[in-house]
Design an enzyme around this catalytic site. Structure first.
Site, PDB file in Angstrom:
ATOM      1  N   ASP A 252      62.442 -67.478 -30.831  1.00 15.42           N
ATOM      2  CA  ASP A 252      63.301 -68.431 -30.125  1.00 15.42           C
ATOM      3  C   ASP A 252      63.138 -69.858 -30.678  1.00 15.42           C
ATOM      4  O   ASP A 252      64.119 -70.542 -30.952  1.00 15.42           O
ATOM      5  CB  ASP A 252      62.960 -68.421 -28.631  1.00 15.42           C
ATOM      6  CG  ASP A 252      63.866 -69.335 -27.811  1.00 15.42           C
ATOM      7  OD1 ASP A 252      65.047 -68.982 -27.634  1.00 15.42           O
ATOM      8  OD2 ASP A 252      63.410 -70.405 -27.386  1.00 15.42           O
TER       9      ASP A 252
ATOM     10  N   ASP B  71      60.472 -63.941 -27.357  1.00 18.90           N
ATOM     11  CA  ASP B  71      61.585 -64.774 -26.875  1.00 18.90           C
ATOM     12  C   ASP B  71      62.681 -64.941 -27.938  1.00 18.90           C
ATOM     13  O   ASP B  71      62.384 -65.184 -29.107  1.00 18.90           O
ATOM     14  CB  ASP B  71      61.008 -66.149 -26.484  1.00 18.90           C
ATOM     15  CG  ASP B  71      61.962 -66.953 -25.618  1.00 18.90           C
ATOM     16  OD1 ASP B  71      63.178 -66.674 -25.621  1.00 18.90           O
ATOM     17  OD2 ASP B  71      61.484 -67.874 -24.928  1.00 18.90           O
TER      18      ASP B  71
ATOM     19  N   HIS C 262      71.376 -70.590 -26.743  1.00 18.84           N
ATOM     20  CA  HIS C 262      71.734 -69.415 -25.953  1.00 18.84           C
ATOM     21  C   HIS C 262      71.976 -69.877 -24.534  1.00 18.84           C
ATOM     22  O   HIS C 262      71.681 -71.023 -24.193  1.00 18.84           O
ATOM     23  CB  HIS C 262      70.607 -68.378 -26.015  1.00 18.84           C
ATOM     24  CG  HIS C 262      69.277 -68.960 -25.657  1.00 18.84           C
ATOM     25  ND1 HIS C 262      68.828 -69.051 -24.369  1.00 18.84           N
ATOM     26  CD2 HIS C 262      68.317 -69.545 -26.427  1.00 18.84           C
ATOM     27  CE1 HIS C 262      67.648 -69.638 -24.355  1.00 18.84           C
ATOM     28  NE2 HIS C 262      67.308 -69.968 -25.593  1.00 18.84           N
TER      29      HIS C 262
ATOM     30  N   THR D 188      66.044 -68.355 -20.891  1.00 18.93           N
ATOM     31  CA  THR D 188      64.709 -67.747 -20.911  1.00 18.93           C
ATOM     32  C   THR D 188      64.151 -67.430 -19.516  1.00 18.93           C
ATOM     33  O   THR D 188      63.760 -66.287 -19.253  1.00 18.93           O
ATOM     34  CB  THR D 188      63.731 -68.679 -21.648  1.00 18.93           C
ATOM     35  OG1 THR D 188      64.230 -68.844 -22.983  1.00 18.93           O
ATOM     36  CG2 THR D 188      62.337 -68.099 -21.701  1.00 18.93           C
TER      37      THR D 188
ATOM     38  N   HIS E 128      66.224 -71.956 -32.437  1.00 17.04           N
ATOM     39  CA  HIS E 128      66.803 -73.222 -31.964  1.00 17.04           C
ATOM     40  C   HIS E 128      66.796 -74.269 -33.064  1.00 17.04           C
ATOM     41  O   HIS E 128      67.770 -74.979 -33.290  1.00 17.04           O
ATOM     42  CB  HIS E 128      65.989 -73.784 -30.793  1.00 17.04           C
ATOM     43  CG  HIS E 128      66.261 -73.127 -29.481  1.00 17.04           C
ATOM     44  ND1 HIS E 128      67.511 -73.139 -28.898  1.00 17.04           N
ATOM     45  CD2 HIS E 128      65.451 -72.443 -28.635  1.00 17.04           C
ATOM     46  CE1 HIS E 128      67.442 -72.491 -27.732  1.00 17.04           C
ATOM     47  NE2 HIS E 128      66.212 -72.050 -27.564  1.00 17.04           N
TER      48      HIS E 128
ATOM     49  N   ASP F 112      64.393 -61.611 -24.067  1.00 20.94           N
ATOM     50  CA  ASP F 112      65.193 -62.121 -22.954  1.00 20.94           C
ATOM     51  C   ASP F 112      66.661 -62.358 -23.315  1.00 20.94           C
ATOM     52  O   ASP F 112      67.551 -62.177 -22.486  1.00 20.94           O
ATOM     53  CB  ASP F 112      64.571 -63.416 -22.410  1.00 20.94           C
ATOM     54  CG  ASP F 112      64.240 -64.414 -23.523  1.00 20.94           C
ATOM     55  OD1 ASP F 112      64.377 -64.060 -24.720  1.00 20.94           O
ATOM     56  OD2 ASP F 112      63.838 -65.548 -23.202  1.00 20.94           O
ATOM     57  N   HIS F 113      66.904 -62.767 -24.545  1.00 24.61           N
ATOM     58  CA  HIS F 113      68.271 -63.137 -24.950  1.00 24.61           C
ATOM     59  C   HIS F 113      68.337 -63.255 -26.461  1.00 24.61           C
ATOM     60  O   HIS F 113      67.297 -63.211 -27.135  1.00 24.61           O
ATOM     61  CB  HIS F 113      68.691 -64.459 -24.296  1.00 24.61           C
ATOM     62  CG  HIS F 113      67.710 -65.558 -24.558  1.00 24.61           C
ATOM     63  ND1 HIS F 113      67.520 -66.114 -25.803  1.00 24.61           N
ATOM     64  CD2 HIS F 113      66.823 -66.189 -23.742  1.00 24.61           C
ATOM     65  CE1 HIS F 113      66.590 -67.040 -25.740  1.00 24.61           C
ATOM     66  NE2 HIS F 113      66.127 -67.100 -24.498  1.00 24.61           N
TER      67      HIS F 113
HETATM   68 ZN    ZN Z   1      65.456 -70.754 -26.134  1.00 22.23          ZN
END
Ligand code: ZN
Ligand code: NAG
Ligand code: NAG
Length: 457
Positions: free
Chosen positions: A192, A36, A340, A72, A196, A240-241
């Site tokens: 991820d 992620d 994101h 996500t 963050h 995913d991103h």
């Molecule tokens: Zn996230």
């Protein structure tokens, strides 16, 4: 155009030759792993030796163009359906459905109605007679078309990567009673979570986090090797991103423009979804000029390129913050350093894709692919008829060993180029000859006349 047609023909021929072999042995198992929030440029910024070794033996897509919104749940469902968010129905992390009057919060909801507009690959592949598995992938523990994958574990943050890959390997191997799964999807929360918390520009922390991610990729490969699966399985590693750096100076305060009692906030930042309590136009007029780094859209005016309009779960007003900006309400401050969800054309929002295994080329890379194209690629690898989707195999098939499109493109371009030059030269010669003939004729006649004239004199 002609090039595309020729290419398609050649690809088709090579594909059907390869397909003959596959049909006898059945397709190879496929494992897709998502880390992620793995921003594409982490590959350039951090060492990642295990991941680099993997794609040096396989393929790399340097950037994936993911779908809007770059969150996500929407993007994980896109990876396994090939659909834009507006078509698969998971349009955000927080949703409101005006038909059923239900609310959705990512990770706290197993109501099938949210997922049932699409069918993920772990369900579709069951219909081809395969066993499937999904380990903590968003949606994997939900009954979709009344079914789950053959194996799954409900989401549990406390299950380590080693335990997840341990279970997935077991499922891939199968046992005396049950064959191994043909398709497995595996989810991991990092980078991820740290992105963050600390922000992608915190190099010290991200170096440590990406080393852990890379160690997990090393663990995955050695686990597959130890169990004799490596070399007999196709592995896709993706995400995913990406992640953008936030700052406490880049806050957009909705309370400066509209009163919090005049609307309901369904989703907040960096893409806010609002339900106006009164006339939407009035609220929209106030929001349109609210902040230089925020774009407000009435639902009907959301640009086509975002593919984010045609669903009742998309609310009447959408606010999109510029990269790195956050939308806050009711005096809230920033609780994170990375986020994101922004426009999916931003490179910071893009993840990557790497793959290795017998079906992939070796040491091949392309700069870009759409994330909706991964689903038809996986269906092709598994010989599973794809559900209707928004992707295409035309670009993705060039990653496959049996296709070798890159070389073909070169060869065909060369051949066509030479033909074009030859044709031009021939045409030029003809034109010159015609031109000479037409210009020289009057002279010839004149000469003849000249010759003849003395005879008359
Ligand atoms: Zn996230
Ligand atoms: C599978 O996951 C469970 C946690 O749900 C863990 O206790 C178990 O050890 C894992 N199995 C393997 C083989 O790693
Ligand atoms: C995406 O695919 C779905 C299913 O085929 C279709 O209904 C939808 O119109 C497609 N969207 C676009 C933008 O083509």
């Amino acid at each position: 155009m002609l090039l595309k047609v020729l290419l398609g023909l050649l690809c088709g021929v090579t594909a059907s030759v390869a397909g003959g072999d596959e049909a006898q042995q059945g397709p190879l198992p496929l494992l897709m792993v998502s880390f992620d929030g793995f921003r594409a440029d982490y590959l350039q910024r951090f060492p990642m030796p295990n991941l680099k070794l993997l794609y040096s033996q396989g393929v790399l897509v340097e950037q994936l163009t993911n779908v809007f919104i770059t969150k996500t749940f929407p993007n994980h469902y896109t990876l396994v359906t090939g659909l834009y968010a507006e078509s698969h129905g998971i349009v955000a992390s927080n949703m409101y459905d005006p038909v059923s009057h239900k609310h959705f919060h990512a990770g706290q909801d197993q109501d099938p109605m949210w997922w049932s507009k699409a069918q993920p690959l772990w369900i579709t592949a069951l219909d081809s007679g395969y066993k499937t598995a999904a380990m903590m992938w968003p949606g994997s523990d939900v009954l979709i078309s009344s079914r789950t994958p053959t194996h799954f574990l409900p989401y549990d943050f406390n299950v380590t990567f080693r335990q997840r890959i341990g279970n997935v390997t077991k499922w891939l191997l199968g046992n005396e009673k049950e064959p191994g799964v043909k398709f497995a999807a595996l989810y991991w929360e990092e980078p991820d979570r740290s992105g963050h918390k600390y922000g992608p520009e915190n190099t010290a922390v991200m170096t440590k986090v990406l080393k852990e991610v890379d160690d997990n990729i090393g663990l995955l490969v050695s686990k597959l090797k130890y169990n004799g699966l490596w070399g007999r399985i196709n592995v896709i590693i993706t995400s995913d991103h990406g992640m953008a750096q936030l700052s406490t100076e880049r806050l957009i305060r909705l309370d400066d423009c509209i009163h919090p009692d005049d609307y309901t906030l369904v989703d907040s930042s960096p893409v806010a979804a609002l339900i106006p309590h009164k006339d939407p136009k009035t609220l929209f007029t106030l929001l349109r000029t609210c902040h230089a780094h925020m774009t407000a859209y009435l639902k009907s005016d959301i640009p086509d390129r975002l593919h984010y309009r045609n669903n009742e779960r998309i609310q009447p007003i959408i606010l999109v913050a510029d990269e790195g900006w956050s939308i806050v309400q009711r005096g809230n401050t920033l609780s994170r350093m990375g986020d994101h969800g922004y426009d999916n054309t931003l490179p910071s929002m893009h993840p990557f894709m790497a793959a290795a295994g017998p079906s992939f080329r070796e040491g091949y890379r392309i700069s870009n692919l759409k994330s909706v194209d991964i689903y038809p690629l996986m269906c092709h690898l598994l010989s599973v008829p794809p559900q209707p989707n928004n992707g295409s195999l035309s670009q993705a098939r060039c990653l496959l060993a049996a296709e070798a499109c890159g070389d073909l493109t070169l060869v065909i371009s060369l051949v066509l180029g030479i033909l074009l030059v030859l044709a031009t030269i021939i045409l030029l010669f003809r034109w010159r000859r015609n031109y000479r003939q037409s210009r020289s004729q009057p002279f010839q006649r004149l000469q003849v006349d000249d010759d003849e004239e003395p005879l008359f004199e």
